[in-house]
Every structure is written in structure tokens, then in C-alpha cells.
Design a protein around this motif. Structure first.
Motif, short mmCIF file in Angstrom:
data_model
loop_
_atom_site.label_atom_id
_atom_site.label_comp_id
_atom_site.label_asym_id
_atom_site.label_seq_id
_atom_site.Cartn_x
_atom_site.Cartn_y
_atom_site.Cartn_z
N GLU A 1 1.18 4.26 -2.94
CA GLU A 1 0.88 5.72 -2.46
C GLU A 1 1.86 6.62 -2.94
O GLU A 1 1.84 7.66 -3.71
CB GLU A 1 0.85 5.70 -1.12
CG GLU A 1 -0.34 5.27 -0.52
CD GLU A 1 -1.82 6.14 -0.78
OE1 GLU A 1 -1.39 7.36 -1.22
OE2 GLU A 1 -2.78 5.97 -0.27
N GLU B 1 1.00 4.48 -11.51
CA GLU B 1 0.44 3.24 -10.56
C GLU B 1 0.35 1.97 -11.40
O GLU B 1 0.64 0.66 -10.88
CB GLU B 1 -1.12 3.53 -10.15
CG GLU B 1 -1.30 4.63 -9.31
CD GLU B 1 -1.61 6.17 -9.87
OE1 GLU B 1 -1.47 6.31 -11.02
OE2 GLU B 1 -2.39 6.94 -9.14
N PRO C 1 0.80 -1.21 -0.11
CA PRO C 1 0.05 0.04 -0.01
C PRO C 1 0.88 1.30 -0.18
O PRO C 1 0.62 2.17 -0.83
CB PRO C 1 -0.57 -0.07 1.22
CG PRO C 1 -0.87 -1.57 1.71
CD PRO C 1 0.37 -1.95 1.19
N SER D 1 -5.16 -6.11 -4.36
CA SER D 1 -6.77 -5.92 -4.37
C SER D 1 -7.34 -5.47 -2.86
O SER D 1 -8.39 -5.32 -2.89
CB SER D 1 -7.30 -7.65 -4.57
OG SER D 1 -6.92 -8.26 -3.46
N GLU D 2 -6.56 -5.54 -1.91
CA GLU D 2 -6.99 -5.08 -0.56
C GLU D 2 -6.61 -3.23 -0.54
O GLU D 2 -6.95 -3.00 0.57
CB GLU D 2 -6.18 -5.63 0.50
CG GLU D 2 -6.44 -7.11 0.59
CD GLU D 2 -7.89 -7.39 0.64
OE1 GLU D 2 -8.41 -6.99 1.87
OE2 GLU D 2 -8.54 -8.20 -0.05
N THR D 3 -6.06 -2.84 -1.67
CA THR D 3 -5.93 -1.28 -1.36
C THR D 3 -6.94 -0.65 -2.53
O THR D 3 -7.72 -1.31 -2.96
CB THR D 3 -4.47 -0.95 -2.18
OG1 THR D 3 -4.56 -1.29 -3.45
CG2 THR D 3 -3.65 -1.78 -1.46
N LYS D 4 -6.96 0.79 -2.37
CA LYS D 4 -8.04 1.55 -3.08
C LYS D 4 -7.62 1.68 -4.50
O LYS D 4 -8.38 2.14 -5.41
CB LYS D 4 -8.10 2.91 -2.43
CG LYS D 4 -6.43 3.45 -2.80
CD LYS D 4 -6.63 5.11 -2.01
CE LYS D 4 -5.50 5.67 -1.97
NZ LYS D 4 -5.21 7.08 -1.48
N PHE D 5 -6.59 1.16 -5.05
CA PHE D 5 -5.91 1.07 -6.13
C PHE D 5 -6.43 0.13 -7.23
O PHE D 5 -6.39 -0.05 -8.25
CB PHE D 5 -4.38 1.17 -6.44
CG PHE D 5 -3.78 2.35 -5.65
CD1 PHE D 5 -3.83 3.26 -6.26
CD2 PHE D 5 -3.22 2.17 -4.17
CE1 PHE D 5 -3.05 4.63 -5.95
CE2 PHE D 5 -2.78 3.39 -3.87
CZ PHE D 5 -2.67 4.66 -4.44
N LYS D 6 -7.41 -0.81 -6.71
CA LYS D 6 -7.52 -2.18 -7.19
C LYS D 6 -8.56 -1.85 -8.49
O LYS D 6 -8.15 -2.41 -9.55
CB LYS D 6 -8.58 -2.89 -6.31
CG LYS D 6 -9.30 -4.16 -6.79
CD LYS D 6 -10.07 -4.96 -5.93
CE LYS D 6 -10.80 -6.11 -6.73
NZ LYS D 6 -11.64 -7.10 -5.78
N GLU D 7 -9.43 -1.22 -8.39
CA GLU D 7 -10.42 -0.78 -9.70
C GLU D 7 -9.60 -0.36 -10.65
O GLU D 7 -9.47 -0.87 -12.00
CB GLU D 7 -11.61 -0.22 -9.28
CG GLU D 7 -12.43 -1.08 -8.19
CD GLU D 7 -12.89 -2.21 -8.63
OE1 GLU D 7 -13.20 -2.47 -10.04
OE2 GLU D 7 -13.44 -3.14 -7.86
N LYS D 8 -8.89 0.66 -10.44
CA LYS D 8 -8.22 1.54 -11.49
C LYS D 8 -7.33 0.57 -12.24
O LYS D 8 -6.78 0.55 -13.35
CB LYS D 8 -7.53 2.79 -10.76
CG LYS D 8 -6.54 3.49 -11.88
CD LYS D 8 -6.17 4.85 -11.22
CE LYS D 8 -5.21 5.77 -12.07
NZ LYS D 8 -4.88 7.02 -11.47
#
Length: 390
Positions: A206, A217, A202, A251-258
Motif C-alpha cells: 500500500e 508495486e 499488505p 496472493s492474499e492482497t488486492k495486488f495479486k492480479e496486477k
């Protein structure tokens, strides 16, 4: 042949093959695998398993499993770890034992040869299964979680059994391996993957997201993908396992979908098709006529051994028979670990070149059949759900 011409042929034919496969209601991966067989040494000789295709296919399977991790659900994997372990154990015992007994009692092979042939059939590769699960929207299901969890355990069990088997025949030219030295790096890998995944990944993403450069990213994700894969290889694990855990951590971070939207085009446009084609390229029909019965019986055991063993294991934990059959079918496909075991057996003098070729054929044909079986069971389950809702 120029590597550019090879890539041109692969990309052109895989899209045509996928299109025709989808028209015929087969998973698109079947078309890509068949391209490798038809365009390869077995039929048209347009392509051959060159160094370029080998490395491109290695990148393809790494990215494929990284994408599977990105689309994974860590909470669901943890929830189903017990059934996954049972599925993996039964999925090793049933095909290995059945094949060893067949080779020893029916074909008269030595117990060493019979054991190694059984071990070839014990090794699961879910790379193609992942593709089918993605196409049919079942990656984030309990069956998908169970299959992926069992595949991880299966890989470890196969490596341990391989080490034990080599140690037993060490006097035949292969150095015996210390079991602790064999298992230790594997355990260390999981510790490292957990620590890096929870605290390093993570923060790494960041930091990269704040850099003044293009596609920060995406580059960071690929660095993590190949970095985890390299760590896995250093710890004597499969590189695809490392890539899968890298994707799972992201997949456990906020960047997953992007990142899912960014990485998938990279993999599916170029690298992943080459991987599927490369499997078909390893098929050759020369000299097979003398081993037809041997190959056919082993294919039957390879399919039924995983289907029955893994399916029964899944059923023990409350799944319906259709859901359990999805798990069983998802574990049928063989891949790189099976090829590794076969190669070790050949180098140790346990099997000859003829039977080595037969094992490669069994591995590839089983891999071709597996996605068809999996799709049938998924469609059957979906049909039952529709009827129940009605």
C-alpha cells in the motif's frame, strides 16, 4: 566466454528448444533442460556452469517459486495440509529406505553411505513441477495444492534427517549438529513468514503504491521476494521456500492480479530459462560407464519411490488413482536439496567423487523424466473428465 555471449546463447537456444518441445507435445521445460545438456560440457561445450550462470539461475528459481506463490491459493493449501504432510512423509520413507537397502545389500556399501544416497533421493524440488502445472492449468487444483504443501514439508523433513545423519557420523570429520539448534531456526522462519505475510506485506504494498515513481508495486513485490528469500537463508531454509511464501502472502492482497502480469515477463523472459539450462549443464558423461547399473537402478527407485509413496499417500485422502498419480509424479523431480545432501556426503567422506558424480546424474535425469510423467497423468485425468461429461 563473455557473459553477454553466454546469455545470448541461452536465450536463443531455450526459445528454439521450447518451440521444438511443444511441437513434439512435451512440456517446454524439457526443451530448456535438454539445451543445457546439448550445449553444455556433455556434448557441444558451448556453455559451462560459470559463476554468472550460477547466480542468474539462482535468481531464476527464486522468481519461479515467487510466481508459484503469487498464483497460489492459501485457503486450499490450508485445506490440504494433512494429506500434504502424509504425502511428504511417505515420499521420504519409500525412496530413502529402498535406495538404502539396495546400496547396502546389492552393492555392499556401508550403512552410512547407503543412508546418504537414500537421503539424496528423498529431496523433492517442485520448481519444474510448478512450470508444468502452470502450462496445463493445474496450479489452482487440489493436486497442485497438495504437491506444493508436501514439497514444503518434504524440505523440512529432509533437513532434519540430514542433521540427524550428520550427527551420527560426526566422528568421521563432520561436527555433530544439535537437533534443537537445527529445527529451531526452521520453526522461527515459519513464525516470521506468517507474521510478515499477514500484517507487513499488505501495508508495505500500500505504501509503495502511493510513491511518485515508476513501477512502484512491481519493485515492492521484488523487494518482498528477495527479502523473504534472504530471511529463509538466514534461518537455514531454502531461498525458494522464502520466495514462495512471499508470493503466497501477496496472493492474499488486492495486488495479486496486477503483479502476476508484471512479474511473469521479467522471470520468463530472462532469468527462469537460465535456471533450467543450468540443470542440464551439470551433466557430464565422463567415467559413467563403470556406474551404469548403479545409476539406472537408482533412477528407477527415485521415480517409483516418489510415485508410489506420494501417490499412495494422496490416495488415502479420497483422490482418484489418476489424481493421486499426478501428486506422485509432481513429487518426482529432484533439485537443489538433493545436490546439497550429495555435497555434504562428499565433504564428510561418506561417498567418493565417482559416486557423487553418479548422484548428480541421477538427480538431473530424474528431473528430466519427471515433467513427462506428470504431463501424461494430467492428460489422462483431463481425458477422463471429458468422457464423464459426455
Amino acid at each position: 566466454m563473455s557473459y553477454l555471449i553466454q546469455l545470448f546463447i541461452v536465450l536463443l537456444l531455450t526459445k528454439i528448444g521450447s518451440h521444438l518441445s511443444n511441437i513434439l507435445k512435451f512440456p517446454s521445460v524439457i526443451g530448456e533442460l535438454l539445451v543445457g545438456i546439448v550445449a553444455g560440457p556433455a556434448v557441444l561445450h558451448l556453455l559451462s556452469p560459470t559463476t554468472f550462470i550460477h547466480y542468474f539461475s539462482e535468481l531464476g528459481v527464486i522468481i519461479l517459486m515467487f510466481i508459484a506463490g503469487l498464483e497460489g491459493n492459501l485457503e486450499m493449501l490450508m485445506k490440504y495440509w494433512k494429506p500434504s504432510l502424509i504425502v511428504a512423509v511417505l515420499g521420504v520413507i519409500v525412496p530413502t529406505g529402498s535406495a538404502a537397502l539396495l546400496c547396502s545389500l546389492f552393492f555392499g556399501f556401508s550403512w552410512e553411505t547407503s543412508l546418504f544416497i537414500g537421503l539424496v533421493l528423498s529431496a523433492t524440488s517442485v520448481s519444474i513441477t510448478v512450470q508444468v502445472l502452470r502450462e496445463m492449468g493445474r496450479m489452482d487444483s487440489k493436486e497442485g495444492a497438495m504437491i506444493l504443501g508436501a514439497a514444503v514439508a518434504d524440505d523440512i523433513l529432509c533437513v532434519i534427517l540430514l542433521g540427524l545423519s550428520i550427527s551420527f557420523i560426526g566422528s568421521r570429520g563432520t561436527t555433530g549438529l544439535d537437533l534443537i539448534g537445527l529445527i529451531g531456526p526452521k520453526v522461527l522462519f515459519f513464525v516470521i513468514a506468517f507474521v510478515l505475510g499477514k500484517w507487513f506485506v499488505p501495508r508495505f504494498l500500500e505504501i509503495f503504491s502511493k510513491l511518485s515513481a515508476s513501477e512502484n508495486e512491481t519493485t515492492a513485490a521484488l523487494i518482498l521476494c528477495f527479502g523473504f528469500a534472504a530471511i529463509a537463508v538466514l534461518m537455514d531454509m531454502s531461498d525458494v521456500l522464502g520466495a514462495y511464501f512471499a508470493g503466497l502472502a501477496i496472493s492474499e492482497t488486492k495486488f495479486k492480479e496486477k503483479l502476476s502480469l508484471k512479474i511473469e515477463p521479467i522471470g520468463y523472459a530472462v532469468f527462469i530459462p537460465v535456471f533450467f539450462v543450468s540443470i542440464g549443464l551439470s551433466i557430464s558423461f565422463k567415467g559413467m560407464q563403470n556406474d551404469i547399473l548403479f545409476i539406472v537402478l537408482l533412477i528407477i527407485i527415485a521415480i517409483l519411490g516418489k510415485q508410489i509413496g506420494c501417490g499412495f499417500g494422496a490416495k488415502m485422502f479420497g483422490l482418484t488413482w489418476n489424481e493421486a498419480n499426478i501428486v506422485g509424479a509432481g513429487m518426482v523431480s529432484r533439485g537443489e536439496m538433493a545436490l546439497v545432501v550429495a555435497n555434504v556426503a562428499l565433504n564428510a567422506g561418506v561417498i567418493d567423487a565417482s559416486h557423487y558424480t553418479a548422484m548428480i546424474v541421477v538427480t538431473v535425469i530424474t528431473t528430466l523424466i519427471a515433467p513427462v510423467i506428470l504431463k501424461i497423468y494430467i492428460q489422462r485425468t483431463s481425458t477422463n473428465i471429458i468422457y464423464e461429461n459426455d
